[in-house]
Structure formats: structure tokens, C-alpha cells
Design a protein around this motif. Structure first.
Motif: not given
Ligand code: UD1
Length: 414
Positions: A18, A90, A117-119, A121-123, A158-159, A161-162, A301, A324, A328
Motif C-alpha cells: 500500500n 490503486a 463501494s469505494r467512492g 468523491d473526496m478525491h 473522512f481520513p 487514505v487514497g 481493516t 471501512l 469485507r
Molecule cells: C487503502 C488501502 C486499503 C485499506 C484502506 C483503509 C491501498 C492500495 N489500499 O484503500 O488496503 O484497506 O486504505 O486503510 O492503499 N471513501 C469515500 N470517498 C472517497 C474516498 C474514500 O467514500 O473519496 C470511503 C471508501 O468508500 C471507504 C473508506 O472511505 O469506505 C476508506 O477508503 P480509503 O481510506 O480511501 O481507502 P483506500 O485508499 O481505497
């Protein structure tokens, strides 16, 4: 595999999946040769390498030495196609660097792990605040900023990661200063910050939930060592506990796994922190432990399936709460095929430990679920066959070979 063996011995962890994927994307921010060390030999690194080649980079991966060299052209192209993005969600992490460097990014909307479903929207909202225009056309997310990005205040809902990573990589080349509030604090983000600083970026608040970035005109390539994979390290730790084994995990950072290792201690294990990792020893059946997944420094997670597997053979019952990714728990139906007693209610799983699981064919549904099923198979009576192991290959280098070295009766077929 045939269950029953005790894991014992030493295993070494490579750089984090990651982290390395984002570091590879970050290389796009500077023209020239960036070197990454401790790069794991996993499928996702190959997919990201292929994506960078399509963007015009030269990518060489010396798998034995774990070194990856990326040579970035002066004008990378800016389109990431669906055939790659669908293999690995990723891929979206090239969005920020490409907008910053090229003024445009066309990224196919991602697929990837089937874990909810991983949005995005924050990006998108963050890039818009930095001055980009973002649209979705023909399955592509198209972000443009022909005159560059401008520093701003961003507060994430929300914090994520991506989102934190994409906005960080976008803002290092923006004009002026950017503040990202409620930023994710995962160790992989600290690693990305350190690489960016090595490239000449100006970032304050590394490791905290407020990142302050002062944009610079250009960055230079760097030689950077990837942070150790805490999830792989944690998987070995859980394996040691489930099999009542004795495993030394080298090249790991115990402090990145504080809560998970504490949970293993609560389950009855002894955990000794070493200079370059930790040792986990277990001499009894584990006691069940409750888990609540949260952003770092909360329980990860990505270790939730492994801990459900542990609870499935533990003494007592445990409540596992997933905050999260809703899907899962999908792998639980596979774990039930091994005889696990797990009941799902929304984002909670009630696990009642059983003295024994019984081997059966099961299917890996994502990378961490696959790891959890393998661990369960190691303690199940008789033969367990895990199919769709390409999911496991996405995140675990030499998984089967390492398990064999530790004494497991396991082999890869086909
Ligand atoms: C990264 C990791 C993944 C890990 C996760 C949480 C990589 C490649 N993957 O995933 O293994 O499980 O962090 O530690 O590094 N969300 C939104 N809108 C957004 C972005 C996120 O609603 O714009 C939600 C997602 O749907 C999810 C939650 O936020 O429910 C967490 O997502 P995020 O922290 O962004 O995880 P990833 O970066 O996708």
C-alpha cells in the motif's frame, strides 16, 4: 494444504504494497530516474509498472534485489486505460501526480478488490478545490488544470487514505500553500511524505492529521526505501498465534502494529519487540478478542479477515465490527465452509470460537480474505484448497514458500 503444522522460524517482510504503489505514482512528479528499494515481488507492483510504461516511463524491476527503477520522461502521457485500472483500483493514485505534472489526467473509473463501494468523491472535491475541473465521460474521470493547481484549504469528510495521497501528490507542485485537514495518518502516508520531501517537496505535519504543503516549481528524482509492510507482518503474527507457533518477523516495525499486537497479547500470546521486528510465541489455544476497524492508529481493516479466522478457532466469542468496507465480510461464507461459526449483522460479525475447523475447498474473494482463509486452512483438520489465489499474489510475496519455510504443509497447484 493439510492443517495441523505449527509455524516456527523466521520470516522477512518486504516493503508495503500500500506504500510502493503510491511511491511509484509519485515518481511521475519528477523527470528522470527514481529508485525504490525493498519493493515486493507482487502482482500489483507489476500492474502499476505496466501502467507507468503506458504513461511513457521505463520501468525495471530487479525482483531478487527488490529494486525498482522508474525513468520518467519530460512529458508523460496522461491516460490510464480501463484494462489496467480494472485490475487494480490503486491505479487511481496516478490521478493527483498527472494533473500536477501534465495539467490533465484521464483515468478509467476503477474496479479492483470486491470490497465494497469505494467512492472517489473526496478525491474529486479536493482536486476541484485545488482548481482542477473534473468530469466523467465515457467511463473516464477527466481532471484538467491547464494553468496548474493553486494551493488551498481542504478538509476531508473522512481520513481517506487514497484521497489524502492523491491530494498530497497534487499539491506539492501547486502554486502557494495547501492545508489538508483530517488527513489519513497511515504509516504508508508518512512514507509517501518522506519520499516527496526527498524529491524536494515542502511538507509539514508529517504523521499528523494536518498536512501543510508549500508548493514548489519542480521536483527531482530520488532513491527511497519503502516502509515495511505492516499488514504482511501482522498476517505472520496472526499465523503464529493460530498455529500455536513461534515466529520471528524481521524487517517489520512493531509500532505500526500496536493495536493488533496488543490484541494478540490479549489472546494469550507473548510478543517481544526486536530491533528489526518482533517475535510472537503462543503455547495455548487463543482466547477470542473483539475487534473494531478504524483509520490508523485504529485497528486496520486489512487485518480484519485474519482476526476473524483467529476468532473462529479461539476459546470464547468475539464481536468484530467493520467500519471501512461493508463487503469485507463476504469471505465469511467461505470460512463457514470450514465449519466456522460466524453470524453477520450489518457491519458486525459475531464469531463463536470452535475447537476445530475442518478442511474444505474455499475461494479467496480478495487479497486479505485470501490470507485469512489460508491461515484458517493451516489449523483445519485435513485438506483445504484455496482457489482464486491470484488475489493473494496481489499482496503477499512468496507466500507459499515462506509458509513452507515456517513448517506449513502447503503447496501451490496449477
Ligand atoms: C487503502 C488501502 C486499503 C485499506 C484502506 C483503509 C491501498 C492500495 N489500499 O484503500 O488496503 O484497506 O486504505 O486503510 O492503499 N471513501 C469515500 N470517498 C472517497 C474516498 C474514500 O467514500 O473519496 C470511503 C471508501 O468508500 C471507504 C473508506 O472511505 O469506505 C476508506 O477508503 P480509503 O481510506 O480511501 O481507502 P483506500 O485508499 O481505497
Amino acid at each position: 494444504m493439510v492443517g495441523g503444522a505449527r509455524l516456527a522460524g523466521e520470516v522477512r517482510v518486504d516493503g508495503a504494497k500500500n506504500s510502493v504503489l503510491k511511491l511509484m505514482a509519485a515518481a511521475l512528479l519528477a523527470e528522470g530516474r527514481t529508485t525504490l528499494r525493498e519493493v515486493p515481488h507482487i502482482l500489483d507492483v507489476e500492474i502499476m509498472g505496466e501502467l507507468l510504461r503506458r504513461l511513457g516511463c521505463e520501468v525495471e524491476h530487479n525482483e531478487r534485489e527488490r529494486i525498482l527503477v522508474i525513468d520518467v520522461p519530460s512529458k508523460p502521457s496522461h491516460q490510464a486505460d480501463y484494462d489496467l485500472v480494472r485490475k487494480m483500483r490503486a491505479s487511481i493514485c496516478v490521478l493527483g501526480p498527472l494533473v500536477a505534472r501534465c495539467g490533465e489526467a484521464d483515468i478509467a473509473l476503477p474496479g479492483g478488490d470486491a470490497i465494497g463501494s469505494r467512492g472517489l468523491d473526496m478525491h474529486v472535491a479536493g482536486l476541484e478545490r485545488l482548481g482542477a475541473s473534473v468530469a466523467v465521460e465515457h467511463g473516464f474521470l477527466i481532471a484538467t488544470a491547464p494553468h496548474g493547481l493553486t494551493g488551498t484549504q481542504i478538509r476531508l469528510d473522512f481520513p481517506s487514505v487514497g484521497a489524502t495521497e492523491n491530494l498530497l501528490m497534487a499539491s506539492v507542485l501547486a502554486t502557494g500553500s495547501t492545508v489538508i485537514d483530517n488527513a489519513a495518518r497511515e504509516p504508508e502516508i508518512g512514507d509517501l511524505c518522506r519520499m516527496l520531501v526527498g524529491m524536494g517537496a515542502l511538507i509539514d505535519g508529517i504523521g499528523s492529521s494536518t498536512l501543510e504543503i508549500e508548493g514548489v516549481e519542480a521536483l527531482r528524482p530520488v532513491d527511497h526505501t519503502v516502509v515495511a509492510d505492516r499488514i504482511v507482518a501482522g498476517t505472520w503474527a496472526v499465523g503464529a498465534v493460530m498455529t500455536q507457533g513461534d515466529v520471528i518477523v524481521r524487517n517489520a516495525v512493531a509500532s505500526h502494529l500496536d493495536i493488533a499486537l496488543d490484541k494478540l497479547t490479549s489472546a494469550g500470546a507473548s510478543v517481544e519487540v526486536l530491533d528489526d521486528g518482533f517475535r510472537v510465541v503462543m503455547n495455548q489455544r487463543p482466547t477470542a478478542v473483539d475487534i473494531v476497524t478504524l483509520p490508523f492508529p485504529g485497528f486496520p481493516t486489512d487485518l480484519q479477515p485474519q482476526f476473524i479466522a483467529l476468532n473462529a478457532i479461539a476459546d470464547g466469542s468475539a464481536l468484530v465490527t467493520e467500519n471501512l468496507f461493508e463487503a469485507r465480510f463476504r469471505f465469511v461464507s467461505e470460512l463457514q465452509r470450514l465449519g466456522a461459526d460466524v453470524r453477520i449483522d450489518g457491519h458486525h460479525a459475531m464469531v463463536r470460537g470452535r475447537a476445530e475447523l475442518s478442511g474444505a475447498p474455499v475461494e479467496a474473494t480478495d487479497v486479505r480474505a485470501g490470507a485469512g482463509l489460508v491461515l484458517a486452512g493451516l489449523v483445519a483438520d485435513g485438506v483445504t484448497t484455496v482457489t482464486e489465489v491470484h488475489h493473494v499474489d496481489r499482496g503477499y510475496a512468496h507466500f507459499v514458500e515462506n509458509l513452507q519455510v515456517l513448517g506449513a504443509d502447503i503447496r501451490r497447484v496449477g
